[in-house]
Design a protein around this motif. Structure first.
Motif, PDB file in Angstrom:
ATOM      1  N   GLY A 172       0.806  -1.205   0.000  1.00 52.50           N
ATOM      2  CA  GLY A 172       0.000   0.000   0.000  1.00 52.50           C
ATOM      3  C   GLY A 172       0.844   1.262   0.000  1.00 52.50           C
ATOM      4  O   GLY A 172       2.072   1.214   0.042  1.00 52.50           O
ATOM      5  N   LYS A 200      -5.597  -4.782  -5.866  1.00 57.27           N
ATOM      6  CA  LYS A 200      -5.390  -3.504  -5.177  1.00 57.27           C
ATOM      7  C   LYS A 200      -6.654  -2.633  -5.205  1.00 57.27           C
ATOM      8  O   LYS A 200      -6.609  -1.452  -4.846  1.00 57.27           O
ATOM      9  CB  LYS A 200      -4.240  -2.726  -5.832  1.00 57.27           C
ATOM     10  CG  LYS A 200      -2.932  -3.505  -5.903  1.00 57.27           C
ATOM     11  CD  LYS A 200      -2.445  -3.922  -4.524  1.00 57.27           C
ATOM     12  CE  LYS A 200      -1.178  -4.769  -4.619  1.00 57.27           C
ATOM     13  NZ  LYS A 200      -0.747  -5.258  -3.289  1.00 57.27           N
ATOM     14  N   GLN A 251      -4.569   0.457   0.347  1.00 55.18           N
ATOM     15  CA  GLN A 251      -4.016  -0.164   1.565  1.00 55.18           C
ATOM     16  C   GLN A 251      -3.268   0.825   2.456  1.00 55.18           C
ATOM     17  O   GLN A 251      -2.201   0.512   2.987  1.00 55.18           O
ATOM     18  CB  GLN A 251      -3.087  -1.315   1.173  1.00 55.18           C
ATOM     19  CG  GLN A 251      -3.786  -2.463   0.473  1.00 55.18           C
ATOM     20  CD  GLN A 251      -2.813  -3.519  -0.022  1.00 55.18           C
ATOM     21  OE1 GLN A 251      -2.080  -3.300  -0.984  1.00 55.18           O
ATOM     22  NE2 GLN A 251      -2.779  -4.655   0.639  1.00 55.18           N
TER      23      GLN A 251
END
Length: 321
Positions: free
Chosen positions: A73, A178, A304
């Motif tokens: 992240g 993601k 993230q």
């Protein structure tokens, strides 16, 4: 009043033994407004000083932010160094990253004005945006409030960074993992409109694609001939533009090149192998691309992230506290 009522409710539920899920903190555009109102201005000034002297840094800093967000992240972990050189920045895909000095300079300036307040993750997100703006690329809002991670592993970078040799199915999964969709994939690939690569990443593709001395049939033969003039069979160092003829300008020309089968990487060419990404390649224009790129960069910047009590605010971006 609403916040007091919420707090009272939380306390009451806790007393009663009811499990409480605290609201998740998310980055906001005014996160540093009361604590360090000059934060964005300071980062912008430093970034402009570096990129105005060396415009090629814009592509490098944009790439660094992308590589940071795709591994653990957007936590600034790509900036960390480790005693054994086994951090993300030591992974082969990251060995060509440049611009760490820009992030460090911005962080140093912030520490003088607002010590222990602005995370390196936020600095990198701002630097990437401002660097693109310096070369007259699109601007996007950067929500702030990320915290810095303490862990950086070479193996994480190898496992998570999208490969320039990946096909469309693999890339769509990389992005989906993601929280990014096919449109984000093709739009963010458009970042290749600026920057350079080297013969090392295309040599096999133009000289020995299947081991029989052939080139990748998905490439325009005229483009292959042009690349061969720049890259001999044993040349792995010469520089190549990722967007031939327009590598210094942030524009949708990249999509024109891909549509003409002049994508430098397999990951560029394979955008024509999916109906949604192919349609975008064929219809992109400056107005839609700039807006879409801005939107996708905002989404990327939230991948993230660490907030609240997670992570830390590093004093120096290359080392955990």
């Amino acid at each position: 009043m609403a916040s007091k009522n919420l707090l009272a409710l939380v306390v009451l539920l806790s007393v009663l033994g009811v499990s409480v899920a605290y609201p998740k903190l998310i980055p906001t555009l005014d996160y540093y407004q009361s604590k360090c109102p000059d934060a964005e201005r300071i980062v912008r000034r430093v970034t402009e000083q570096y990129v105005s002297r060396k415009p090629s840094l814009a592509a490098s800093l944009l790439r660094m932010h992308f590589h940071d967000c795709f591994v653990r992240g957007c936590d600034g972990s790509v900036l960390l160094k480790t005693p054994k050189n086994d951090a993300e920045r030591n992974a082969i895909p990251n060995l060509t990253l440049r611009g760490f000095e820009v992030v460090d300079a911005a962080k140093t300036a912030l520490e003088k004005k607002c010590p222990n307040l602005v995370s390196c993750a936020d600095v990198l997100a701002l630097v990437a945006r401002d660097a693109v703006a310096v070369i007259k690329g699109p601007w996007w809002p950067v929500p702030l409030g990320r915290r810095d991670g303490r862990i950086s592993k070479l193996t994480d970078a190898l496992q998570n960074l999208p490969s320039p040799f990946a096909d469309i199915k693999t890339l769509k999964k990389n992005f989906a993992d993601k929280g990014l969709n096919a449109k984000d994939l093709v739009v963010l690939s458009g970042g290749h409109t600026i920057g350079i690569s080297s013969c090392a990443l295309v040599n096999t593709r133009i000289y020995n694609f299947t081991g029989k001395g052939d080139f990748d049939p998905s490439m325009n033969p005229s483009y292959v001939r042009a690349l061969k003039k720049k890259c001999s069979p044993t040349d792995f160092k010469s520089v190549l533009e990722m967007d031939p003829g327009s590598a210094k300008k942030f524009d949708p020309h990249y999509f024109t090149a891909v549509a003409q089968k002049k994508g430098l990487f397999i990951s560029d060419s394979t955008l024509l192998d999916d109906l949604e990404t192919k349609l975008y390649v064929q219809t992109a224009n400056e107005v839609t691309f700039n807006k879409d790129f801005s939107d996708s960069m905002v989404k990327l910047g939230k991948v993230q992230i660490l907030t609240g009590k997670n992570g830390e605010i590093r004093k120096r971006c290359a080392f955990p506290n």
